[in-house]
Each structure stands twice: as C-alpha cells, then as structure tokens.
Design an enzyme around this catalytic site. Sequence first.
Site, mmCIF file in Angstrom:
data_model
loop_
_atom_site.group_PDB
_atom_site.id
_atom_site.type_symbol
_atom_site.label_atom_id
_atom_site.label_comp_id
_atom_site.label_asym_id
_atom_site.label_seq_id
_atom_site.Cartn_x
_atom_site.Cartn_y
_atom_site.Cartn_z
ATOM 1 N N TYR A 77 -0.475 24.662 52.476
ATOM 2 C CA TYR A 77 0.028 24.750 51.107
ATOM 3 C C TYR A 77 0.111 26.220 50.703
ATOM 4 O O TYR A 77 -0.882 26.953 50.755
ATOM 5 C CB TYR A 77 -0.919 23.983 50.184
ATOM 6 C CG TYR A 77 -0.424 23.711 48.773
ATOM 7 C CD1 TYR A 77 0.748 24.255 48.273
ATOM 8 C CD2 TYR A 77 -1.160 22.890 47.926
ATOM 9 C CE1 TYR A 77 1.186 23.990 46.977
ATOM 10 C CE2 TYR A 77 -0.742 22.612 46.628
ATOM 11 C CZ TYR A 77 0.425 23.173 46.158
ATOM 12 O OH TYR A 77 0.842 22.912 44.879
ATOM 13 N N CYS A 78 1.289 26.674 50.292
ATOM 14 C CA CYS A 78 1.507 28.031 49.785
ATOM 15 C C CYS A 78 1.100 29.052 50.854
ATOM 16 O O CYS A 78 1.570 28.988 51.982
ATOM 17 C CB CYS A 78 0.769 28.221 48.468
ATOM 18 S SG CYS A 78 1.233 29.725 47.560
ATOM 19 N N ILE A 79 0.218 30.002 50.537
ATOM 20 C CA ILE A 79 -0.191 30.990 51.537
ATOM 21 C C ILE A 79 -0.923 30.318 52.693
ATOM 22 O O ILE A 79 -0.923 30.825 53.820
ATOM 23 C CB ILE A 79 -1.069 32.086 50.892
ATOM 24 C CG1 ILE A 79 -1.305 33.230 51.873
ATOM 25 C CG2 ILE A 79 -2.390 31.513 50.399
ATOM 26 C CD1 ILE A 79 -2.083 34.389 51.283
#
Length: 743
Positions: A480-482
């Site tokens: 998720y995301c980074i």
Amino acid sequence: MDVMASNTDESGKEAAGRGGENATSGKPLKAERKNVSAAAKSASRPRGAGAPRQADAGSAEDATKPARRPRKSRAAASDAAASKAADAAPQRKTPGAARAKGADDGSGSAKKQKAAPPQSPAVQSERAAPVTPDEAAPRVDAGTSSIVSDAPEEAAGDSGPSARRLVENIERIEALGHRLMAALSERGLPNPGVERPGPELMMTAAGAWMKNLSEQPARVIEQQVNYWGETLKHYTRAQMALARGQLTAPEDETPEDKRFKHPLWQSHPYFNFVKNQYLINARALQEASEELQLPDQIARHRVDWMTRQLIDMMSPTNFLATNPDALEKAVETEGESLVRGMENLVRDVEQHGGEVIVSLADREAFTVGENIGTSEGSVVHRSPLFELIQYKPTTDQVHAVPLLIFPPWINKFYILDLKPQNSLIRWLVDRGNTLFIVSWKNPDASYADIGMDDYVAAYLEAMDKVRELTGQPKMNVVGYCIGGTTLALTLSLLKQRGDDRVNSATFFTTLTDFSEQGEFTTFLQDDFVNGIVEEVERHGILRAQLMSRTMSFLRANDLVWGPAIRSYMLGETPPAFDLLFWNGDSTNLPGRMALQYLRSLCQQNVFARDGFELMGHKLHLADVEVPLCSIACESDHIAPWKDCWQGVAQMGSRDKTFILSESGHIAGIVNPPSKKKYGHYVGGKDFDHGQEAWRESASFNAGSWWPHWGDWLAERSGKLVAAREPESEILPAPGSYVHERSA
C-alpha cells in the site's frame, strides 16, 4: 454590534434565563421597584462584574473605592448614575478594579444596570445622564478587544451576570495567552528550507514579471488598471447604496463557495462587500500569476501552488472580524467560544512542541485495539523494525496460499481495520484467507541510519516467517502506497536472485514511476529537499509533524484553514472521526531512508530509468514479472492514478490487471461493498497507448472493487485447507508498535 444585531434577539432571551434562580424576571419596572430593598440585601444575588454603583449623598461612608487601573470612559453620561436604585450587593473584584460598595436609598430599581468598565472617582462623579435602552446591553472592553452583546431590553435583567461571564472569559483568555507564549517558546530553531520556498522561486517569479513588463508593458498596465477599476466600482456601488439608505446587500452572482455558506455573506452589506472584494483580489492574483512567462512546467507548478496558498490564506473567513459564524457564536456564548478556541490552540501547540498544527480529530476518542483496529489476531514475530500479526480465522477452511500485507510506514496499518463495517482485514479473513500484516516500528533518532535496504530486508524476513508458519513455499503479497513502492523493489530483487516465493502481487495506490510529480512538485525541488537534509541532520529522522503539515497544505482549505476556523474561532472540539484520527497518527521516517526515497526514487526516478542500486543489484521496473493487480483512485492527489498506471505499464508482467476506483487515496481503498458508494473501472487491457486509451477500453461497475479483486485473488490462492490458528503468540493484536505515537 450592528453587524450582529439581527442574530442576538433569541440569544438575549436565553441569556436572561441563564442568570440562575436570582435572575430578574423581566417584570415591569414599577413592580420591581417595590422589591428593591429585599433584592439589594439578598446574599444570594449574583455578583456583577461591571462598574461600582455610585453611592448617594446619604451613604458617603460606603463610597466607591478608587480603581487600581482607571479606564477612559466611552461616554460620561452612559451608566449607572441615571438610576437612583443603589445596589448593596458586593461587587466581584476584577482585574484593574477594586471592590466597591453601593448604598440603597430605598427608591432605586431592582433591575440590573449595565455592566461597564471600572471608572476612576473623577469620572464617576461626572456621570449624570440616564442610561438609554441601547446602552443597557452588557459590554466589556479589554484593551483593543471587545465583545459586545446587543441583547433586547427584556434581557437587561441579566446584564450583570452576562458582564461577569464576559469579564471572566477575558481573564481566561489572558491566562491562556501566557500558556500559549510558553508553548510557542518550546519550538526548536526554525528551518527556512522546509517552511517556505527558496529565494530561487522568488527570483524566477520576479524575473518573469519584469520580463512581462519590459516586453508587454501595455498588458501589465492593463491588468493593474482593470483591478483598480473593479475595486473602485465595487466601492462606489456600496457607497451609493449607503447614501440612499439601502442597508442591504446587492444581488450576489458570485459562484458558490462552501467557505461562504453563511446567509450573511449574501444578505449583509458589510460581509457581502468584504467577500466580493476578496474575490476581486483573488481573481487579480490568479490572472497575474497565469500571465507570467515561466521557464518550465516545474516553475509553473510552484508559482501556481504559492498563489493558491496566498489566496486561501487571505480568505476573510480566516479572520474573526470578518467571519460571521465566529462573531455570532462569540456573542451567543458571551465569549465562551473564543475561550474554548484559545484552549484548543494552546493544546495543539503544546502537543506539537511549539508548532501550530491543528488537530483534525479528537485524540482521546479512540484507542487502537479497543474501539478501532479490533480484529482478533496475534503478534507472531517481532524485529527491531516491525511486528508481524497473524489474524485468527473465521472460517473452518482457508486457501492454501497465505496473504501478506505491507502497509506504508508513513502511517499505521489499522487504516485497513478501522471498524468492523469497513475493515478490509476482516473482510479478507471472512473470505477464507490466512492473513498476515506488518506493523512498522515508529522510529526515533536511534534509527537514523536505517535505509531502504533495511526495509527490503524486513520484507524478506516477514516473507520467510510466513512461509515457516504456514509451511507454504509461496504467498500472495499486497503493498500500500510507499509499502507498494518498496514491494516493487523487493520483487525486482527476487527476480534477479531467481527467488519465486511470491505467487502474485497487488498494489494499492502505488507510485513506481515518478516522472510526473504532480502536486508534490513544490516539495520535490532542491530547496525543499535540502531543507529536509538539514532536518535529518538535526533530528536523525524526518519528523511526522513536518510530513503531516506538508501533506495538509496540498488541501489547505480542507485540512488547515477549515479545521482551524472550527477549532480556534468557533471553539468546537475536534470530531471523533476514525479516519481523521488515523490520519493524525502518523510516524517518523529514518533519516537515511527518507533521503534515499526523495533523492533517488522521487527526484531522479532511477527505478524507472537507470535502475535503483540496492544490495549489490541494480533494480528495474521491468523486473517485476509476477501476476499483478494494481488499484488506483480517480481523485487521488497523493498518488495520481495516471502515474500509478504509468508504472504498471512498464512492469514486465504478462498478467496485469488495473482497477480504477472512484474517490481518493484513502476513501477509494477503504470502500466496503456494503456502502455501495464508489464505483470502479476494470477490464481494460490496453497498456501500450496511454492511460486514456486504457480507460476507454475498461468498463465501469457500480459499487466497491473489493469483490472483483477478491475473485482475482481467490483464483491465485490455491485449494482450501483446514484453517490455521496463530501459534507462538508474543502478544495479542494489534501489538505494541502501533501504540507508539510521534512527539
């Protein structure tokens, strides 16, 4: 105040009722005078906070004591000398005034008089004129600040207690002011590099304006004259209406703006004038910015961003004197709303070490593991960088291939487990998945040398533990995301090592190609990144509060000015909102890791270009060859969907699925099927001709994307086996790392 007169009638009546059991009843004056002696002698009568009553000639021994801090009278003939009813009740001593005793000649009125600032004896002796009804409303002045209540005459019986409350609120604000100064003094040395654009941007903008002036002087002068003309025309219309006695606002044809939803912005001449002049100013600034001939798109992004910040900051709603909501509330609550607002401000500054960062949610409303993040599970492994949680199964059988989620370490994992109704974790467990999730450590200065290689090593360690606990050689993974960006790096490394432990990968709002920096352009230039370098050298970490503040200014009206108005001007308690609570529970980043991410991945974009050097390998996007599914969100301003798509298009996998959800970075992901709120696009197969070509080839589906992804995942999760219970529990979920808050 005339501005607020139309809104104080009801509040004036309520104020009369708040005087307690001894408040006057509002009966005719003659009837009240019959009871003056009893009222004057009553020990339970509320003590007024206004000026001392003037004694008559027959009670010289009880004459008023001189004030310690005489104040200049607003009108010598505006107060209590007009009424012959002396009040024998003791007066409450207020700052700048001594206690005063009044005498009762038996002929005074029991109706309370106006509470006014204490006057010197010389001034008091000059007061002779009667008090008019307009002057009977309580008024308190403190320096240059004033809170005025134009309550109706029938509420005048409560003017003493009202004035007392007002003075008490002023005293509380003064005390809070001292606390605020003390809290602000705790702020560390300023770091200009992360607080404002560098001088290069200012020079670029100034140079562009000078170029316009030299090459197109007529155009520049025309812009200025147009602004002057609009301003003068606006002023003249208001003056003409005033001269004709038309105390009404002109017809308002300005576009709708949620900042100006209070009816007085449209109906009251003062507020309407202020709003329209602000919009004229904003339009002039915007047009002047757009006319600048800037050298490149980076400069254009930065100047546009700075212009928006100036326009948003100068909105009249951000100032008490021009905010009708705040003024109304201050009058209705007799200043209590301003006191509560000051308390909120002091609390925020104290909590953030001297920084003014507005709280978006009530920090005391939630406790992770009690009323948020409550899915049952166990911490089954712990390292200095993460805890690994395995969730308790809710089905008798589960898929053979386990599922491991890597959330971002900028925030905490329980965004996927806010409450049972919208918990993706619970939903996945209920669908028969053996689910593991990583809970990251909130690093302090001792983690300064932790880098991207340490996080990739942590990914591999977590995978090894999942394989050990389940006995399965492969697993499905989510980033998720980074957390997704680092997952892509890990997958590239595994490919180059010939390690096939990952069966499939899913990316939530993940950027891997940073060629388009979008709204982060301002924060990814050398002046700002150099400021972060100084921040890291000073603290060893990139502090959570700096990141939170930076992110908030991407949506300043929604995440800075709006919450500040509600908290500091209206005195409202921050809402008990789980999503905003999570948003405020961010974490620090290790210094070395933060600089690697910003320099190599974001600024230089090496993962999508020359390759990211890590653990003796040069990692490339094309090395990501496992079956993959990527979910992006249509209105995401942190990871724009087109940029997410661009990274997926460059990955080497032959089995790609891209899902485009409606809504933003969080709401588009935390989108349970039961809500039936946001739809999604899916089915597009064209990854060769750009984002729009893919979108045209996709089909729109109403409702959440979760079921579609759940089916995709199930196809890659193997046969059903007996459910696996967590073993070797270290402590129950959600573990201990999640409770570590940033300072």
